[in-house]
Write a protein that holds these residues in place. Structure first.
Motif, short mmCIF file in Angstrom:
data_model
loop_
_atom_site.label_atom_id
_atom_site.label_comp_id
_atom_site.label_asym_id
_atom_site.label_seq_id
_atom_site.Cartn_x
_atom_site.Cartn_y
_atom_site.Cartn_z
N SER A 1 1.85 10.89 19.46
CA SER A 1 3.20 10.92 19.13
C SER A 1 3.71 12.09 19.94
N PHE A 2 5.05 11.86 20.33
CA PHE A 2 5.69 12.85 21.03
C PHE A 2 6.80 13.40 20.33
N LEU A 3 7.21 14.80 20.95
CA LEU A 3 8.37 15.47 20.40
C LEU A 3 8.79 16.15 21.37
N SER A 4 10.56 16.03 21.09
CA SER A 4 11.43 16.97 21.97
C SER A 4 12.38 17.74 21.20
N ARG A 5 12.09 18.89 20.84
CA ARG A 5 12.79 19.58 20.02
C ARG A 5 14.58 19.71 20.38
N SER A 6 14.58 19.78 21.67
CA SER A 6 15.94 19.97 22.17
C SER A 6 16.86 18.75 22.24
N ASP A 7 16.18 17.60 22.06
CA ASP A 7 16.68 16.19 22.12
C ASP A 7 16.75 15.60 20.80
N SER A 8 16.09 16.41 19.58
CA SER A 8 15.90 16.09 18.09
C SER A 8 15.39 14.49 18.26
N TYR A 9 14.28 14.40 18.77
CA TYR A 9 13.87 13.13 19.29
C TYR A 9 12.15 13.11 19.23
N GLY B 1 0.90 -1.20 -0.12
CA GLY B 1 -0.08 0.07 0.02
C GLY B 1 0.93 1.31 0.09
N ALA B 2 0.12 2.45 0.02
CA ALA B 2 0.99 3.80 0.04
C ALA B 2 0.89 4.25 1.58
N PRO B 3 1.74 4.83 1.50
CA PRO B 3 2.00 5.58 3.10
C PRO B 3 0.90 6.32 3.54
N THR B 4 0.24 6.25 4.65
CA THR B 4 -0.87 7.04 5.17
C THR B 4 -0.49 8.11 6.44
N PHE B 5 -0.86 9.11 6.50
CA PHE B 5 -0.35 9.90 7.49
C PHE B 5 -1.23 9.53 8.81
N LEU B 6 -0.25 9.70 9.98
CA LEU B 6 -0.85 9.22 11.34
C LEU B 6 -0.82 10.67 12.11
N SER B 7 0.19 11.45 12.11
CA SER B 7 0.48 12.45 13.32
C SER B 7 1.33 13.55 12.87
N TYR B 8 1.42 14.60 13.36
CA TYR B 8 2.31 15.77 13.31
C TYR B 8 2.55 16.50 14.47
N ASN B 9 3.93 16.58 14.64
CA ASN B 9 4.23 17.56 16.00
C ASN B 9 5.21 18.59 15.54
N ALA B 10 4.76 19.62 15.77
CA ALA B 10 5.59 20.87 15.54
C ALA B 10 6.16 21.38 16.61
N LEU B 11 5.43 21.24 17.84
CA LEU B 11 5.97 21.60 19.46
C LEU B 11 6.24 20.50 20.19
N ASP B 12 6.81 20.84 21.10
CA ASP B 12 7.22 19.86 22.19
C ASP B 12 5.72 19.35 22.74
N GLY B 13 6.04 18.08 23.06
CA GLY B 13 5.02 17.49 23.80
C GLY B 13 4.22 16.23 23.01
N LEU B 14 3.11 15.70 23.73
CA LEU B 14 2.29 14.74 23.38
C LEU B 14 1.09 14.97 22.58
N GLU B 15 0.79 14.49 21.33
CA GLU B 15 -0.45 14.48 20.48
C GLU B 15 -1.18 13.30 20.58
N GLU B 16 -2.28 13.11 20.97
CA GLU B 16 -2.94 11.75 21.05
C GLU B 16 -4.05 11.84 19.89
N THR B 17 -4.24 10.78 19.37
CA THR B 17 -5.13 10.52 18.44
C THR B 17 -5.58 9.09 18.49
N GLY B 18 -6.65 8.93 19.43
CA GLY B 18 -7.29 7.47 19.53
C GLY B 18 -6.11 6.71 20.08
N ARG B 19 -6.13 5.48 19.59
CA ARG B 19 -4.93 4.50 20.04
C ARG B 19 -3.58 5.30 19.75
N PHE B 20 -3.29 5.73 19.06
CA PHE B 20 -2.02 6.55 18.72
C PHE B 20 -1.57 7.73 19.24
#
Lengths: 109, 115
Positions: free
Chosen positions: A62-70, A41-60
């Motif tokens: 995503s977390f981002l730490s810009r200072s740790d590049s992680y 199949g083709a890739p399908t989008f799940l989530s996006y983080n521009a700022l630090d912190g946790l974004e929740e979408t149902g069971r998924f």
């Protein structure tokens, strides 16, 4: 150079929680995205983080730490249909989109 | 239905025979790009376009050309295909500058084999 690193494979059982990590090294940073791709199949989008912190979408989540590049993708209450490849992606300051090499998740009953 | 379409879906060709893979989107997206996907290498960006008549090289542009004469279309051209261009190709599109999302909408893929 620019690169994103993620584990090549992760296994888990149904109902479990799994975390897929992504570390990045890019020229500039606008945000971290996650995509799911089932075999054939083709890739399908799940989530996006521009700022630090946790974004929740149902069971998924995503977390981002810009200072740790992680960042990481957290999948909860795993189901068989979650077996797929997961890619992190970063848009740098040249507007190129750089993808990681992907993490293959296998969910076992 | 909002979608990205690619044609052909499968193509087998021979070295040196020029080919074009078409890509079209109906979502009025500014940003369009082409990727190739090879085992173990993930998705690598070939070319991208920020808008009509604006194109830029991605990470692996050698051997490829693109054009963006209309907002909806972004064809990928292989002037003289070689076997190392055998791959799975994806076209994608997105809005620009939303700040809250960077969702790329992918086409179904084109599997190209160059003999």
């Amino acid at each position: 150079g620019q690169s994103l690193e993620q584990p090549s494979e992760v296994t888990a059982v149904e109902g479990a929680i799994v975390q897929i990590n992504c570390t990045y090294q890019t020229s500039g940073f606008y945000g971290l995205s996650w995509y799911q791709q089932h075999d054939g199949g083709a890739p399908t989008f799940l989530s996006y983080n521009a700022l630090d912190g946790l974004e929740e979408t149902g069971r998924f989540s995503s977390f981002l730490s810009r200072s740790d590049s992680y960042g990481y993708l957290l999948l909860q209450e795993l189901q068989m249909k979650d077996s797929a490849s997961y890619f992190c992606a970063v848009r740098g300051n040249t507007d190129k989109l750089i993808f990681g090499t992907g993490t293959r998740l296998q969910v076992f009953p | 239905e909002a979608q990205v379409t690619q044609n052909p879906r499968y193509l087998i060709t021979v070295t040196g025979k020029k080919l074009t893979v078409t890509c079209s989107q109906n979502m009025n997206h500014e940003y369009m790009s082409w990727y190739r996907q090879d085992p173990g290498l993930g998705l690598r960006q070939i070319y991208y376009s920020m808008n009509v008549e604006v194109t830029d090289k991605g990470d692996v542009p050698e051997g490829y050309k693109v054009s963006r004469k209309e907002k909806r279309n972004f064809p990928l051209i292989l002037e003289s295909p070689s076997p190392n261009q055998t791959s799975l190709y994806f076209c994608a599109s997105s809005l620009l500058g939303t700040g809250s999302s960077d969702e790329q909408f992918f086409g179904p893929g084109t599997r190209l084999t160059v003999l």
